[in-house]
Design an enzyme around this catalytic site. Structure first.
Site, PDB file in Angstrom:
ATOM      1  N   GLU A   1       0.692  -1.085  -0.034  1.00 23.80           N
ATOM      2  CA  GLU A   1      -0.024   0.154  -0.115  1.00 23.80           C
ATOM      3  C   GLU A   1       0.942   1.207  -0.007  1.00 23.80           C
ATOM      4  OE1 GLU A   1      -4.072   0.892   1.620  1.00 23.80           O
ATOM      5  OE2 GLU A   1      -3.350  -0.603   2.811  1.00 23.80           O
TER       6      GLU A   1
ATOM      7  N   TYR B   1      -0.111  -7.669  -2.031  1.00 32.85           N
ATOM      8  CA  TYR B   1      -1.098  -7.093  -1.567  1.00 32.85           C
ATOM      9  C   TYR B   1      -2.381  -7.519  -2.183  1.00 32.85           C
ATOM     10  CZ  TYR B   1      -4.200  -3.271   0.035  1.00 32.85           C
ATOM     11  OH  TYR B   1      -5.257  -2.453   0.276  1.00 32.85           O
TER      12      TYR B   1
ATOM     13  N   ASP C   1       0.312  -8.283   2.787  1.00 35.85           N
ATOM     14  CA  ASP C   1      -1.062  -8.138   3.240  1.00 35.85           C
ATOM     15  C   ASP C   1      -1.905  -9.048   2.382  1.00 35.85           C
ATOM     16  OD1 ASP C   1      -3.671  -7.481   4.198  1.00 35.85           O
ATOM     17  OD2 ASP C   1      -3.169  -5.241   3.651  1.00 35.85           O
TER      18      ASP C   1
ATOM     19  N   ASN D   1      -5.043  -9.959   3.346  1.00 35.37           N
ATOM     20  CA  ASN D   1      -6.529  -9.529   3.516  1.00 35.37           C
ATOM     21  C   ASN D   1      -7.220 -10.799   3.898  1.00 35.37           C
ATOM     22  OD1 ASN D   1      -7.064  -6.632   3.640  1.00 35.37           O
ATOM     23  ND2 ASN D   1      -6.383  -6.459   1.651  1.00 35.37           N
TER      24      ASN D   1
ATOM     25  N   ASP E   1      -2.222   1.604  10.033  1.00 30.32           N
ATOM     26  CA  ASP E   1      -3.223   0.553  10.855  1.00 30.32           C
ATOM     27  C   ASP E   1      -2.789  -0.780  10.901  1.00 30.32           C
ATOM     28  OD1 ASP E   1      -3.590   0.413   8.322  1.00 30.32           O
ATOM     29  OD2 ASP E   1      -5.984   1.219   8.135  1.00 30.32           O
TER      30      ASP E   1
END
Length: 258
Positions: A34, A106, A147, A149, A247
């Site tokens: 990101e 990602y 990541d 997700n 975050d």
């Protein structure tokens, strides 16, 4: 060899946080997600000044992935996940560092689900699974990190009953991750901490970090021929508490030499 992954949530806006983390933890390799920066806006000079080489795959406003190396040369293999020439998202970059093939990814969020974004997520997952099988078949030592997700199990999410309809926790998503791992990959964190509650992400809202209402969505998958070199792993949880931070918290593993 210490390898880390960190969804920085904007590499330029959070550059002081990234540089502080690199200085304090000194990973040999850092995989970033990101970036939210076009190719020409990546802060290459600041990264070099911090002692790291870098390759990156940028995209304006969204996505973006990078691999940083402190000492070893980065030999780029590919940018972009194979299998869909029309997919222009900057979500995957792969390189060889110190003899190890590292894929930095990602994976799409997929919300709202069901819908086109969720279909894209599952399609991307399928392409990753096909490519991962090819990497295993190559006989290379491989680390797939970033990541994802996805929270693989109920242990990986605070109050799982609240997430049953979310794209990160839907049965289809968890099944896709399970199918990938069952090719022969080792989930590094779960190998060392099979039953511990470990999170890598805390939302900005409702004091999630303070309440430890987190998710484990940043993962390391290791090929069988390197998993026995895993000696340590963890989360730099404190970084999530820094001012103007991402975050996500950085996740890291340590591999012993052969």
């Amino acid at each position: 060899m210490k390898i880390a992954t960190y969804n920085v949530n904007g590499v330029n806006g959070r550059l002081p946080v990234l540089l502080r983390w690199l200085e304090e933890t000194k990973p040999d390799v850092a995989c970033l997600q990101e970036l939210k920066a076009p190719q020409e806006k990546f802060p290459e000079q600041a990264i070099r000044d911090a002692g790291y080489h870098a390759i990156w795959h940028g995209q304006k406003s969204w996505n973006g992935v990078a691999i940083l190396s402190k000492t070893a040369e980065i030999k780029e293999i590919r940018r972009g996940l194979p299998g869909d020439e029309e997919d222009l998202h900057s979500r995957y970059i792969e390189a060889q560092v110190n003899g190890i093939t590292i894929g930095c990814l990602y994976l799409p969020n997929g919300n709202p689900a069901p819908g086109p974004k969720f279909d894209y997520k599952l399609g991307w997952f399928q392409r990753l699974t096909v490519h991962a099988a090819e990497l295993l078949a190559s006989g290379q030592q491989v680390v797939l990190t970033g990541d994802y997700n996805v929270m693989p199990t109920e242990l990986d999410v605070y109050k799982p009953e609240r997430w049953v309809d979310d794209a990160l926790f839907r049965p289809e998503t968890r099944a896709a991750f399970k199918k990938l791992v069952e090719q022969g990959w080792t989930d590094a964190i779960r190998k060392l901490y099979p039953m511990d509650q470990i999170y890598t992400f805390w939302d900005y809202f409702r004091n999630a970090y303070g309440r430890d209402a987190g998710l484990r969505i940043d993962h390391f998958l290791l090929s069988p021929n390197i998993s026995n070199q895993l000696v340590a792993a963890g989360v730099n949880r404190n970084v999530r508490g820094w001012e103007k931070t991402s975050d996500h918290a950085p996740v890291w593993i340590e591999l012993k030499a052969k």
